[in-house]
Design an enzyme around this catalytic site. Structure first.
Site, mmCIF file in Angstrom:
data_model
loop_
_atom_site.group_PDB
_atom_site.id
_atom_site.type_symbol
_atom_site.label_atom_id
_atom_site.label_comp_id
_atom_site.label_asym_id
_atom_site.label_seq_id
_atom_site.Cartn_x
_atom_site.Cartn_y
_atom_site.Cartn_z
ATOM 1 N N ARG A 92 0.813 -1.208 0.000
ATOM 2 C CA ARG A 92 0.000 0.000 0.000
ATOM 3 C C ARG A 92 0.854 1.269 0.000
ATOM 4 N NH1 ARG A 92 -3.116 1.823 4.258
ATOM 5 N NH2 ARG A 92 -2.930 -0.181 5.345
ATOM 6 N N TYR A 146 -15.534 14.686 -18.295
ATOM 7 C CA TYR A 146 -16.033 13.323 -18.231
ATOM 8 C C TYR A 146 -17.202 13.273 -17.241
ATOM 9 C CZ TYR A 146 -16.172 8.440 -16.698
ATOM 10 O OH TYR A 146 -16.584 7.181 -16.334
ATOM 11 N N ASP A 211 -7.127 17.438 -17.532
ATOM 12 C CA ASP A 211 -7.342 16.041 -17.906
ATOM 13 C C ASP A 211 -6.817 15.871 -19.333
ATOM 14 O OD1 ASP A 211 -8.358 13.562 -18.763
ATOM 15 O OD2 ASP A 211 -10.076 13.713 -17.411
ATOM 16 N N LYS A 236 -7.478 4.181 -20.691
ATOM 17 C CA LYS A 236 -7.717 4.496 -22.102
ATOM 18 C C LYS A 236 -6.439 4.329 -22.931
ATOM 19 C CE LYS A 236 -11.830 5.691 -20.547
ATOM 20 N NZ LYS A 236 -11.760 5.810 -19.091
#
Length: 405
Positions: A92, A146, A211, A236
């Site tokens: 983590r 988005y 973005d 993507k």
């Protein structure tokens, strides 16, 4: 045809956009081309390790016989968020395979650091939490974004408050508690473009988050235009094959430390296998983006000349995304494709089409969606690497099913 929002004058030209650009803080003495960095960044030590392919470290924990030293490293991380020196501690806090991807992406975006997360939304959430922890809960944002990013900001799920503005209104919307300005260019799904340099100037001292999912560092590097933070849904184009889900923020090391602390506390970590797939995906990113962009530019031209199509949106910067509005029923087009896959997401080697008002932006209130240019007749096409004539044949057949055909 009613109208066309379409300009290929500056559309993507691989020959005109040679990649030889500086590589930021991580650059070597002689800056290497983007294509070279895409292949080699994050892998420089492999030959010395006697390896050719990057290893996948699946360990969740690591042995340590120096508990005092380990305690000191954990204290340092808790205080500053700096990556622990020495061997790994716990999955983590970080993972060696994921770190390779982070190093490579930072190199491509020209930033000091990058921090990877389990999804793009986890990455955006971490940015908001870093600023909220400083008492800076207000966000200024420009639509469209988005759909889920829009919803996260509007719903205030993380305690944030958003003011939606046109680009010209950014400076006037800033408040003492504004922690972030967020934009997306080209935007999802309309492909609207912003002057990032002008936007960054309007932000003043407030960090600009851009973005860059649609453009990728192949087409633009927002940090060079004044952005402090660059967000990717790595699911993507960075992954590029529809088989990995991830998000990443490229930024300076100061902000990265806060992001690592949030990632550790909230557990939004990226799986090592995903890190491996992303590193592999980056190696072909420039080639894939160029080829898909060439296909998209040609399809955009053909769509613009088709009487069944009311409007085509294709960005000046180029790229592999097209948005177009039909005279007939867009749902008929979705139902009519056979080669192109009707599905959410984008950026894969195969072509995908979807109806934003029904799926990706369904969560955005209808009036806000329409005000942002997301009409009910708009379709979003992610162009892949298939033969362009085969793609056109499929689109032509699907358009023939619409009432406007």
């Amino acid at each position: 045809m009613d109208s066309v929002v379409y300009d290929t004058a500056d559309a993507y030209d691989a020959d005109a956009r040679d990649d030889r650009r500086g590589t930021g803080a991580a650059s070597v003495a002689r800056p290497r081309a983007l294509a070279t960095e895409a292949v080699h960044a994050g892998r420089e030590d492999l030959a010395a390790l006697g390896l050719h392919a990057a290893p996948i470290d699946l360990s969740t924990t690591y042995p340590s016989y120096d508990s005092r030293g380990e305690a000191a490293r954990i204290d340092a991380f808790a205080a500053e968020g700096a990556e622990p020196e020495g061997p790994p501690v716990y999955g983590r806090l970080g993972n060696p395979t994921v770190a390779r991807f982070e190093t490579a992406l930072a190199r491509l975006e020209g930033t000091e650091s990058a921090v990877a997360f389990a999804s793009g939304m986890a990455a955006l959430s971490a940015v908001l939490l870093v600023r909220s922890a400083m008492g800076l809960r207000h966000v200024v944002a420009v639509r469209p974004l988005y759909g889920c990013s829009d919803h996260l900001l509007t719903a205030g799920l993380l305690g944030s408050e958003v003011t939606w503005v046109d680009p010209a209104g950014i400076a006037d919307a800033l408040r003492p508690d504004t922690g972030l300005v967020m934009v997306e260019s080209p935007a999802n799904p309309t492909l609207a473009e912003l002057d990032l340099r002008a936007v960054a100037h309007a932000c003043g001292s407030v960090p600009l988050l851009a973005d860059n999912t649609f453009a990728t560092p192949v087409l633009q590097r927002p940090v060079e235009q004044g952005a402090r933070l660059v967000l990717h849904s790595a699911t993507k184009y960075l992954g590029g094959h529809g088989d990995v889900m991830a998000g990443v923020v490229a930024c300076d090391e100061e902000f990265a430390r806060g992001l690592r602390q949030v990632r550790f506390a909230t557990g939004g970590v990226l799986h090592p296998l995903a890190g491996y797939l992303l590193l592999r995906g980056l190696s072909t990113l420039p080639v894939r983006v160029r080829a898909a962009s060439s296909n998209a530019a040609e399809l955009a031209r053909r769509l613009a000349d088709d009487p069944r199509v009311a409007r085509v949106h294709y960005p000046r910067i180029g790229g592999a995304m097209i948005a177009f509005e039909v005279h007939g029923d867009p749902h008929d087009v979705i139902a009519g494709v056979r080669l192109i896959t009707p599905a959410v997401s984008l950026g894969s080697v195969d072509s995908l089409i979807q109806h934003p008002a029904s799926i990706s932006h369904r969560i955005v209130p209808t009036e806000d969606r329409h005000d942002a240019g997301v009409s009910d007749r708009l379709l979003r096409l992610s162009v892949g690497l298939e033969d362009v004539d085969d793609l056109w044949s499929d689109l032509d057949g699907a358009l023939g099913f619409t009432s406007g055909g």
